[in-house]
Scaffold this motif. Structure first.
Motif, PDB file in Angstrom:
ATOM      1  N   GLY A  85       1.002  -1.212   0.140  1.00  0.00           N
ATOM      2  CA  GLY A  85       0.080  -0.074  -0.041  1.00  0.00           C
ATOM      3  C   GLY A  85       0.806   1.193   0.064  1.00  0.00           C
ATOM      4  O   GLY A  85       0.348   2.236   0.827  1.00  0.00           O
ATOM      5  N   LEU A  86       1.891   1.214  -0.493  1.00  0.00           N
ATOM      6  CA  LEU A  86       2.943   2.366  -0.701  1.00  0.00           C
ATOM      7  C   LEU A  86       3.164   2.942  -2.125  1.00  0.00           C
ATOM      8  O   LEU A  86       2.983   2.118  -3.305  1.00  0.00           O
ATOM      9  N   ALA A  87       3.422   4.284  -2.066  1.00  0.00           N
ATOM     10  CA  ALA A  87       3.628   4.820  -3.133  1.00  0.00           C
ATOM     11  C   ALA A  87       5.410   4.712  -3.746  1.00  0.00           C
ATOM     12  O   ALA A  87       6.107   4.569  -2.784  1.00  0.00           O
ATOM     13  N   GLU A  88       5.551   5.243  -4.782  1.00  0.00           N
ATOM     14  CA  GLU A  88       6.882   4.918  -5.329  1.00  0.00           C
ATOM     15  C   GLU A  88       7.905   5.756  -4.565  1.00  0.00           C
ATOM     16  O   GLU A  88       9.117   5.368  -4.122  1.00  0.00           O
ATOM     17  N   ASP A  89       7.564   7.314  -4.360  1.00  0.00           N
ATOM     18  CA  ASP A  89       8.164   8.052  -3.387  1.00  0.00           C
ATOM     19  C   ASP A  89       8.398   7.878  -2.185  1.00  0.00           C
ATOM     20  O   ASP A  89       9.041   8.537  -1.385  1.00  0.00           O
ATOM     21  N   GLN A  90       7.870   6.723  -1.549  1.00  0.00           N
ATOM     22  CA  GLN A  90       8.306   6.058   0.062  1.00  0.00           C
ATOM     23  C   GLN A  90       9.251   5.051   0.035  1.00  0.00           C
ATOM     24  O   GLN A  90       9.595   4.722   1.049  1.00  0.00           O
ATOM     25  N   LEU A  91       9.839   5.024  -1.191  1.00  0.00           N
ATOM     26  CA  LEU A  91      10.935   3.803  -1.183  1.00  0.00           C
ATOM     27  C   LEU A  91      12.236   4.592  -1.317  1.00  0.00           C
ATOM     28  O   LEU A  91      12.452   5.638  -2.012  1.00  0.00           O
ATOM     29  N   ARG A  92      13.309   4.200  -0.436  1.00  0.00           N
ATOM     30  CA  ARG A  92      14.456   4.806  -0.185  1.00  0.00           C
ATOM     31  C   ARG A  92      15.546   4.379  -0.832  1.00  0.00           C
ATOM     32  O   ARG A  92      16.727   4.728  -1.432  1.00  0.00           O
ATOM     33  N   ARG A  93      15.732   2.854  -1.059  1.00  0.00           N
ATOM     34  CA  ARG A  93      16.958   2.101  -1.600  1.00  0.00           C
ATOM     35  C   ARG A  93      16.395   0.608  -1.983  1.00  0.00           C
ATOM     36  O   ARG A  93      15.426   0.427  -1.673  1.00  0.00           O
ATOM     37  N   VAL A  94      16.954   0.228  -2.929  1.00  0.00           N
ATOM     38  CA  VAL A  94      16.901  -1.236  -3.685  1.00  0.00           C
ATOM     39  C   VAL A  94      17.973  -1.810  -3.627  1.00  0.00           C
ATOM     40  O   VAL A  94      19.221  -1.404  -4.108  1.00  0.00           O
ATOM     41  N   VAL A  95      17.821  -3.257  -3.146  1.00  0.00           N
ATOM     42  CA  VAL A  95      19.301  -4.101  -3.362  1.00  0.00           C
ATOM     43  C   VAL A  95      18.640  -5.232  -3.837  1.00  0.00           C
ATOM     44  O   VAL A  95      17.808  -5.986  -3.441  1.00  0.00           O
ATOM     45  N   ILE A  96      19.335  -5.663  -4.961  1.00  0.00           N
ATOM     46  CA  ILE A  96      19.162  -6.804  -5.813  1.00  0.00           C
ATOM     47  C   ILE A  96      20.131  -7.835  -5.566  1.00  0.00           C
ATOM     48  O   ILE A  96      21.168  -7.539  -5.721  1.00  0.00           O
ATOM     49  N   GLY A  97      19.850  -9.239  -5.468  1.00  0.00           N
ATOM     50  CA  GLY A  97      20.553 -10.301  -5.317  1.00  0.00           C
ATOM     51  C   GLY A  97      20.353 -11.227  -6.557  1.00  0.00           C
ATOM     52  O   GLY A  97      19.483 -11.597  -6.883  1.00  0.00           O
ATOM     53  N   THR A  98      21.522 -11.571  -7.218  1.00  0.00           N
ATOM     54  CA  THR A  98      21.681 -12.266  -8.603  1.00  0.00           C
ATOM     55  C   THR A  98      22.733 -13.359  -8.494  1.00  0.00           C
ATOM     56  O   THR A  98      23.560 -13.248  -7.605  1.00  0.00           O
ATOM     57  N   PRO A  99      22.645 -14.316  -9.198  1.00  0.00           N
ATOM     58  CA  PRO A  99      23.719 -15.177  -9.488  1.00  0.00           C
ATOM     59  C   PRO A  99      24.808 -14.414 -10.139  1.00  0.00           C
ATOM     60  O   PRO A  99      24.977 -13.284 -10.572  1.00  0.00           O
ATOM     61  N   GLY A 100      26.399 -15.094  -9.834  1.00  0.00           N
ATOM     62  CA  GLY A 100      27.553 -14.374 -10.175  1.00  0.00           C
ATOM     63  C   GLY A 100      27.825 -13.005  -9.846  1.00  0.00           C
ATOM     64  O   GLY A 100      27.495 -12.840  -8.575  1.00  0.00           O
ATOM     65  N   GLY A 101      28.507 -12.321 -10.329  1.00  0.00           N
ATOM     66  CA  GLY A 101      29.061 -10.835  -9.807  1.00  0.00           C
ATOM     67  C   GLY A 101      29.228  -9.846 -10.885  1.00  0.00           C
ATOM     68  O   GLY A 101      29.730 -10.225 -11.959  1.00  0.00           O
ATOM     69  N   PHE A 102      28.763  -8.880 -10.654  1.00  0.00           N
ATOM     70  CA  PHE A 102      29.054  -7.676 -11.743  1.00  0.00           C
ATOM     71  C   PHE A 102      30.477  -7.445 -11.820  1.00  0.00           C
ATOM     72  O   PHE A 102      31.186  -6.891 -10.362  1.00  0.00           O
TER      73      PHE A 102
END
Length: 396
Positions: A137-154
Motif C-alpha cells: 500500500g505504498l507509493a514509489e516516493d516512499q521507497l529509499r533504496r533497492v538491493v538486488i541479489g543475482t547469481p554471479g557478480g558484476f
C-alpha cells in the motif's frame, strides 16, 4: 585548552544514534528506561526524545501498564518514515519484498519468469518492485533504496555480469545504469550467496565472526568469503565462485566460463548428487529430496550421505587451505536437507583433509536468506542516512 568546536552537537548525535539503536533492538521504551540504558539523565533523555520526535524519527506508541504509579509514555521508532526494497533473482522468478525502517516486511511479490528471452529485464525488475509496493500500500516516493541479489557478480571494470551465463537478460554493460535510471532511488546489485552471508552476519551464527565462509548448495555450489568482517568480492566480482574450483574426483573442466561448470559443481552440485542417489536406488526427483530420503534409509541412504559429505569436504578443504576461516556456515536447500547428521559427517571428513579446524554450523537464516540479506544490506545504509537527520539544525 579550548574546547573543540561542535563537540556538544557531536555528543548529541552520538546519544541520538545510541537511543535509536536501542529502540530498534528492544522496541518501545519509556523515557526513564531509555535514560537508564544510555546512562543519560532524565532531562537529557527528555530533550533527546523531543529532538527525535520533532524530526519524525520516533513517535509515541502508548503507555506502560501493570506497574504502581502513573503509566509512563512509551516511544518507538517511526518505522514508516522510510522503506527499502529487496529482490532475489534467479532464472525462474524475481522475488521482491518491501520492509519498513524497523525491518518488518510489509509487502511481497513474486514474478515468475519461465522460458523468458534476454529482453525486458529492466521492465520485469520494475514490475516486481511495483508489485511489492502495491501489496504494501505504498507509493514509489516512499521507497529509499533497492538491493538486488543475482547469481554471479558484476565486474566493476566492465559493468557486465560474470559467472552466470544461465541468467539471460542480465549481461548488458549498460544494465546497471538502466536499472538505476528506471528505479530512481539508490541501487545496489550483489551476488546472491554474498547476501545470504550478510544475513548470517547480521542476524545469524556469524554475528561474532570476522572471518567466515558460507557454503551454498542448491542447484549450484557457491560460497561467500568474509575477511576482517567485510565481504571479499575479488577483482572481477568472482570471489566465492567455487563451482569452478578444479578438484580431484572429477575430470578437469576446461573453458569453464563458456560451459558454466567446474570441478566442484561436477562433484557436489545438484545433478551429480541426484545421480549419486539414483545409483544407490533412491527414487528422488530432486537433489534436496534425495538427501531427505537418505536420512531415513539405512544402508543406501548412509552411503549417499557419506559420499556427499566427502565431496563437500574435498571442496571445503581447498577453500580452508587458502582462507583459514574460523567458521563455515552451511546453507542452501540441498546441504541443509541433510541436517545435523550431514554437518557432522562433513566436519569429521574435513578434519582429515585440512589442517585448520573451523567450526561448521548449519545456517540460522533458513527463510529466504538471499532476500533477508538484501533487506539487511539496504536497511543498514538507509538507517545511517535517515538517523543522521537527528543531527541537523532542525533537530536542535
Amino acid at each position: 585548552m579550548a574546547g573543540t568546536p561542535g563537540t556538544p552537537r557531536l555528543l548529541r548525535a552520538m546519544n541520538d544514534r545510541a537511543a535509536l539503536d536501542l529502540l530498534l533492538e528492544q522496541g518501545p521504551l519509556s523515557r526513564t528506561a531509555l535514560g537508564t540504558l544510555t546512562g543519560l539523565s532524565k532531562p537529557t533523555a527528555s530533550q533527546l526524545l523531543g529532538r527525535l520526535e520533532t524530526v519524525g524519527l520516533v513517535r509515541l506508541s502508548g503507555t506502560s501498564a501493570g506497574r504502581p504509579g502513573p503509566n509512563a509514555q512509551l516511544y518507538e521508532i517511526n518505522a514508516g518514515i522510510a522503506h527499502v526494497a529487496a529482490l532475489d533473482v534467479n532464472p525462474a522468478r524475481i522475488l521482491a519484498a518491501i520492509a519498513d525502517l524497523r525491518g518488518t516486511v510489509v509487502g511481497r511479490f513474486e514474478l515468475p519468469t519461465p522460458g523468458r528471452n534476454a529482453r525486458g529485464t529492466v521492465e520485469r525488475v520494475v514490475k516486481a518492485i511495483h508489485g511489492a509496493l502495491g501489496e504494501a500500500g505504498l507509493a514509489e516516493d516512499q521507497l529509499r533504496r533497492v538491493v538486488i541479489g543475482t547469481p554471479g557478480g558484476f565486474d566493476p571494470t566492465t559493468g557486465r555480469l560474470r559467472y552466470a551465463t544461465h541468467l539471460p537478460g542480465w549481461h548488458s554493460p549498460r544494465l546497471l545504469e538502466d536499472l538505476a535510471a528506471a528505479i530512481g532511488v539508490p541501487l545496489e546489485v550483489e551476488n546472491d550467496v554474498n547476501l545470504a552471508a550478510v544475513a548470517e552476519q547480521r542476524i545469524g551464527h556469524a554475528r561474532d565472526s570476522g572471518n567466515f565462509v558460507l557454503l551454498w548448495g542448491e542447484e549450484g555450489i557457491g560460497a561467500a568469503v568474509v575477511i576482517g568482517g567485510r565481504l571479499h568480492r575479488g577483482a572481477t566480482g568472482g570471489a566465492g565462485e567455487v563451482a569452478f574450483l578444479p578438484l580431484p574426483g572429477t575430470p578437469l573442466v576446461r573453458n569453464v566460463g563458456r560451459n558454466n561448470a567446474g570441478g566442484f559443481q561436477e562433484l557436489a552440485g545438484a545433478e551429480p548428487i541426484l545421480a549419486l542417489a539414483h545409483d544407490h536406488g533412491l527414487r528422488a526427483t530432486t537433489a534436496e529430496d534425495a538427501i531427505t530420503q537418505a536420512l531415513h534409509l539405512r544402508g543406501p541412504g548412509d552411503s549417499v550421505l557419506s559420499e556427499f559429505a566427502h565431496r563437500l569436504a574435498v571442496g571445503l578443504a581447498a577453500i580452508v587451505a587458502v582462507v583459514d576461516p574460523e567458521l563455515i556456515v552451511l546453507a542452501g536447500g540441498v546441504i541443509t536437507a541433510g541436517g545435523e547428521r550431514l554437518r557432522g559427517l562433513i566436519q569429521e571428513e574435513l578434519a582429515e583433509l585440512a589442517v585448520p579446524r573451523p567450526r561448521l554450523l548449519l545456517t540460522a537464516v533458513t527463510d529466504d536468506p538471499v532476500l533477508t540479506g538484501a533487506l539487511q544490506s539496504a536497511l543498514s545504509t538507509t538507517r545511517d542516512e535517515v538517523f543522521d537527520t537527528a543531527g541537523t539544525p532542525a533537530a536542535e
